[in-house]
Design an enzyme around this catalytic site. Structure first.
Site, PDB file in Angstrom:
ATOM      1  N   GLU A 230       0.833  -1.196   0.000  1.00  0.00           N
ATOM      2  CA  GLU A 230       0.000   0.000   0.000  1.00  0.00           C
ATOM      3  C   GLU A 230       0.873   1.253   0.000  1.00  0.00           C
ATOM      4  O   GLU A 230       0.391   2.352   0.122  1.00  0.00           O
ATOM      5  CB  GLU A 230      -0.972   0.000   1.175  1.00  0.00           C
ATOM      6  CG  GLU A 230      -0.334  -0.007   2.543  1.00  0.00           C
ATOM      7  CD  GLU A 230      -0.515   1.315   3.272  1.00  0.00           C
ATOM      8  OE1 GLU A 230       0.463   2.081   3.265  1.00  0.00           O
ATOM      9  OE2 GLU A 230      -1.593   1.565   3.823  1.00  0.00           O
TER      10      GLU A 230
ATOM     11  N   CYS B  91      -3.455  -4.301   4.246  1.00  0.00           N
ATOM     12  CA  CYS B  91      -2.391  -5.152   4.785  1.00  0.00           C
ATOM     13  C   CYS B  91      -2.403  -6.588   4.276  1.00  0.00           C
ATOM     14  O   CYS B  91      -1.595  -7.395   4.698  1.00  0.00           O
ATOM     15  CB  CYS B  91      -2.434  -5.151   6.302  1.00  0.00           C
ATOM     16  SG  CYS B  91      -2.114  -3.544   7.007  1.00  0.00           S
TER      17      CYS B  91
ATOM     18  N   HIS C  19      -2.354 -11.630  11.185  1.00  0.00           N
ATOM     19  CA  HIS C  19      -1.929 -10.262  10.885  1.00  0.00           C
ATOM     20  C   HIS C  19      -1.724  -9.516  12.202  1.00  0.00           C
ATOM     21  O   HIS C  19      -2.471  -9.705  13.157  1.00  0.00           O
ATOM     22  CB  HIS C  19      -2.960  -9.548  10.004  1.00  0.00           C
ATOM     23  CG  HIS C  19      -2.626  -8.100   9.820  1.00  0.00           C
ATOM     24  ND1 HIS C  19      -1.429  -7.696   9.292  1.00  0.00           N
ATOM     25  CD2 HIS C  19      -3.314  -6.965  10.132  1.00  0.00           C
ATOM     26  CE1 HIS C  19      -1.383  -6.371   9.260  1.00  0.00           C
ATOM     27  NE2 HIS C  19      -2.521  -5.902   9.772  1.00  0.00           N
TER      28      HIS C  19
END
Lengths: 386, 142, 347
Positions: free
Chosen positions: C80, C112, C236
């Site tokens: 990103e 993400c 994550h």
């Protein structure tokens, strides 16, 4: 073919920040002085030495431009470029033009106008003498390249930076007596070491500053020269030699091979040895380059240059008076003009016109002018004519 | 900055491609077609060694245009394992800790950029070698 | 989702820049309290970006894979924080590695989880026989708005994974993957905005937890596995709390996520976050171990994977640096240097 080429007129501007003068005006000022001294109105050819007019002044085509400025439309005129050896390379072309018989009287002027750009632009323009895609790419500057040379030299020859910078101190001492010098004041080793670091270990007072300036010579065959003036100075040798542009792909990073080659040929042509030289001008963008020059010109053994300098043997009254009017450090270094300044100053010395900086009995002078870190060297040997 | 000129240099900048003279063994970076040392035209492409040691260095405090953001930065003369000398920036290394003899390896970095809207030039710089040792298990549990 | 033919990881590696800033240093500048979401985060140097870090990770991954880079037929870079808004990063990586021009390449964006999307594409391309090897990279130099909560965690790093047909060379093979995506605007960045925006606690329960848990449960259901079947798990890592809480909710012991829990010491490396966690887990796993990995990308979605480690891990592991080598290689910087390195100073 003409037997010998002589200098019959010299002129220069003060080196410094000429905020009110353009590239053209600087060239005109120096050239008029040289032409007046030679008592010549028109020449057969003009050679203009300049390094950075395209990048700094957005001006090319300096041959035609300066011919026009000098009121000599129609004359053979061209710009010569060999980085910061451009001025001496232009003299070399002028010398060959007369030697070949193509021209009888030649005006050669070196001119540079650097204060039209910001310092970072000047640094960038200076780096155009080096291999653009790889050496410039690393972000290094001329001072940085000199810094690496200095570091390597100190390591190999067990020298100290405070010894090497005596070269800059010598330049400043001599510049104090030169009305054309950029920095006409003496400095001490301490002052160099206390000045801000530019590219470690190199300090600000061991580097040249952006400068404007122009210097000019009028050349002609010796036979003509004898009629024009009482004190012609003869160019006994004019030699240009090259080396690899990447200093780290040369045989030895601490040897200026182009200087060695040019000097050997020049001594041979002039029929002299280094010992015969009375006064020397070398190309010291930093002290290290001056030290290497003294070694590679054969005045002192490799690795001993720093000692020679530290012992004061390059002072005006010593063995080998060097950079007698301030050199690159203190007379100043207006790139493409520098090589011509050296020859103007040697001419003064050989004519006995160097005032308080006069070297007694100077008969033979040598000038070494370098492009970049030694990819080009031009060596001139001058002799006072009796 | 010229995009075509930057693209042309990619093999030499991204992968340290050079040439080797088959006659005298000299290495050149960027490549030479004719050996400047011996005059031979018998040269082949060869990737330079990625590791070497620092021979000498300087710290650039007054950079040329395009490098102002990075100052002060170290530029070093590096002797690669194949003997080639190469000039490059030294990164991931403080000015206080850089010294000749330091073991270095090539890393891929931004070199400069053509303003906010222009191209980004990438290429090699060198950093202290990242050492690792699998004998010491990073996490011996389980 | 199960590939029609067996596919696995043949090479992997990570890269973490050398600089760190302590959360407490950021807190000092903004006068925040003493409880921080992490200890310190990785800061890319001024001359690093997502692409340079992708190249570093990719070079090590190729070294570990022991393959000819010319056989890599696809490169997908998830990020990103692409250095170019328009111009692929994958082509730069390919040139740097000497990969053939007969190449599929594209950059992915899904906050993400862009890196794990790249995993799935490569797995599918290899399984279908369209490419021999595919390389998936997650790389980010994430930026948090100065003084925003995200500034404490937004970090820099990259991880690269090379997928190929399952064989003796396979470090870990893929049992299956499962994705869960909804339109949940918990975090976003509009074009021309330097920093992302987020909706505070909305990023938690309806966003991170809903998607991570749904993808993980979906995968286990599909593969007929239970949390106890996994030896390790990687989630994550936007902060230290979330992955620990997710593990607890799924009934996975904390010990199983510890090896891959890098966020306290390197921060949230966005697209590289769960891939770096997987790399760190592979650094310690034994043949036969089963690893659960679940990414999360705001906006929102999660990709879950199950990997089974093979014998090749033993001989391939020493061929590239462990993640620990990068974690331990660090230089602390203060907030002033950090703003300079991350180009936050207005000139």
């Amino acid at each position: 073919m003409s037997s010998k080429v002589a200098i019959v007129g010299v002129g220069c501007t003060k080196v410094g920040e000429h905020w009110d003068k353009s590239l053209r005006q600087l060239f005109l000022e120096a050239s008029l002085k040289a032409l007046e001294e030679a008592d010549v109105d028109r020449v057969d050819a003009i050679y203009v030495g300049n390094m950075a007019s395209a990048t700094i002044n957005f001006q090319q085509h300096l041959g035609a431009l300066m011919a026009d400025v000098m009121g000599m439309r129609g004359v053979d005129a061209v710009r010569v470029e060999a980085a910061d050896a451009s001025g001496s390379a232009a003299v070399h072309q002028a010398y060959m033009a007369i030697k070949s018989g193509q021209a009888q009287t030649v005006l050669v002027g070196g001119v540079e106008k650097l204060t039209d750009a910001r310092p970072a632009d000047v640094e960038y323009a200076a780096m155009m003498s080096e291999r653009s895609e790889y050496v410039v790419y690393s972000g290094i500057t001329i001072a940085g390249l000199n810094a690496i040379q200095t570091q390597l030299y100190m390591d190999r020859f067990n020298a100290r930076y405070e010894d090497i910078v005596n070269f800059a101190v010598n330049d400043h001492r001599n510049a104090a007596g030169n009305p054309y010098a950029q920095f006409p004041f003496p400095i001490t080793v301490e002052r160099v070491l206390e000045s801000p670091p530019v590219a470690d270990p190199i300090r600000l007072f061991d580097t040249t500053a952006p400068a404007d300036g122009a210097a000019a010579l009028v050349l002609c065959p010796l036979e003509t020269a004898k009629k024009l003036c009482d004190t012609p100075v003869v160019i006994e040798a004019s030699v240009l030699a090259t080396d690899g542009v990447n200093p780290y792909e040369r045989d030895d990073v601490l040897t200026l091979t182009s200087t060695r080659v040019a000097a050997e040929r020049a001594y041979r042509t002039a029929g002299i040895t280094p010992r015969d030289v009375d006064v020397v001008e070398v190309h010291n963008t930093s002290s290290i380059m001056g030290v290497l020059a003294l070694e590679d010109l054969g005045f002192v053994e490799k690795g001993q240059g720093w000692r020679f300098v530290a012992e004061g043997q390059i002072a005006l009254n010593a063995d080998l008076p060097t950079n007698t009017l301030g050199g690159l450090k203190a007379r100043g270094h207006p790139w493409g003009a520098t090589g011509v300044y050296q020859l103007v100053e040697l001419t003064w010395q050989l004519r006995g016109e160097a005032g308080g900086n006069q070297v007694d009995g100077a008969e033979i002078g040598l000038a070494q002018s370098v492009g970049g870190l030694g990819a080009t060297t031009v060596v001139h040997i001058l002799r006072r004519w009796h | 900055m010229s995009a075509p000129a930057v693209r042309r240099e990619i093999p030499y900048r991204y992968r340290l491609m050079g040439t080797k003279c088959l006659n005298c063994g000299a290495l050149f970076h960027p490549p030479q077609r004719i050996c400047p040392k011996c005059g031979s035209k018998d040269l082949v492409e060869e990737e330079l060694a990625w590791r070497g040691r620092l021979v000498a260095y300087t710290v650039i405090r007054r950079p040329p245009k395009g490098y102002e953001d990075y100052k002060p930065y170290i530029v070093g003369l590096i002797e690669l394992k194949d003997g080639k000398l190469i000039l490059a920036q030294i990164v991931d290394c403080d000015i206080e800790e850089v010294r000749p003899g330091l073991k270095l390896e090539a890393t891929f970095r931004r070199i400069r950029e053509d303003g906010k809207s222009g191209i980004i030039e990438y290429g090699y710089k060198f950093r202290p070698v990242i050492e690792w040792n699998w004998q010491k298990k990073p996490n011996p549990e389980k | 989702m199960k590939p029609l033919s067996a596919v696995g990881i043949v090479g992997y590696a990570g890269y973490i820049p050398i600089y760190r800033i302590k959360a407490a240093e950021i807190g000092r500048v903004w006068g925040t309290g003493c409880k921080y979401p992490i200890i310190e985060k990785a800061v890319a140097a001024i001359d690093e970006d997502a692409t340079t870090m992708a190249v570093e990770a990719a070079r090590y991954a190729v070294a570990r894979a022991q393959i000819n880079p010319e056989e890599i037929g696809a490169i997908y870079v998830g990020s990103e924080s692409k250095p170019y808004a328009v111009k692929p990063s994958g082509t730069i990586v390919a040139e740097a590695l000497g990969i053939s021009s007969q190449l599929l390449a594209a950059d992915y964006e899904f906050a993400c989880k862009a890196g794990t999307e790249a995993f799935q594409t490569c797995i599918a391309l290899v399984a279908s026989g369209m490419v021999k090897y595919g390389m998936a990279i997650g790389a980010d130099t994430a930026q948090g708005r100065p003084s925003d909560e995200l500034e404490f965690t937004a970090a820099s790093g990259a991880a690269a994974f090379i997928f190929g047909k399952k064989s003796e060379e396979t470090i870990a093979y893929v049992e299956g993957t499962h994705s869960y995506s909804t339109d949940t605007p918990d975090f976003w960045r509009r074009p021309e905005e330097p920093y992302p925006s987020h909706y505070w606690r909305f990023t938690g329960k309806p966003a991170y937890f809903k998607h991570v848990l749904s993808a993980a449960k979906g995968l286990m259901e599909e593969l007929n596995l239970t949390p106890d079947d996994f030896d390790y798990a990687v989630f994550h890592q936007p902060n230290t709390k979330f992955p620990l809480a997710a593990a607890k909710m799924l009934g996975i012991e904390e010990e199983k996520i510890k090896p891959g829990l890098l966020v306290p010491i390197i921060g949230n490396t966005y697209s590289a976050s769960s891939p770096l966690g997987l790399a760190a887990t592979l650094d310690v796993a034994k043949p036969g171990d089963r690893i659960l990995m679940v990414s999360y990308g705001s906006g929102a979605g999660s990709d879950a994977f199950s990997f089974v480690v093979q014998e090749a891990i033993e001989w391939k592991r020493p061929l590239a640096p462990p993640i620990a080598a990068f974690v331990n290689r660090k230089k602390l910087v203060d907030y002033a240097c950090y703003t300079r390195y991350r180009r936050k100073l207005r000139k």
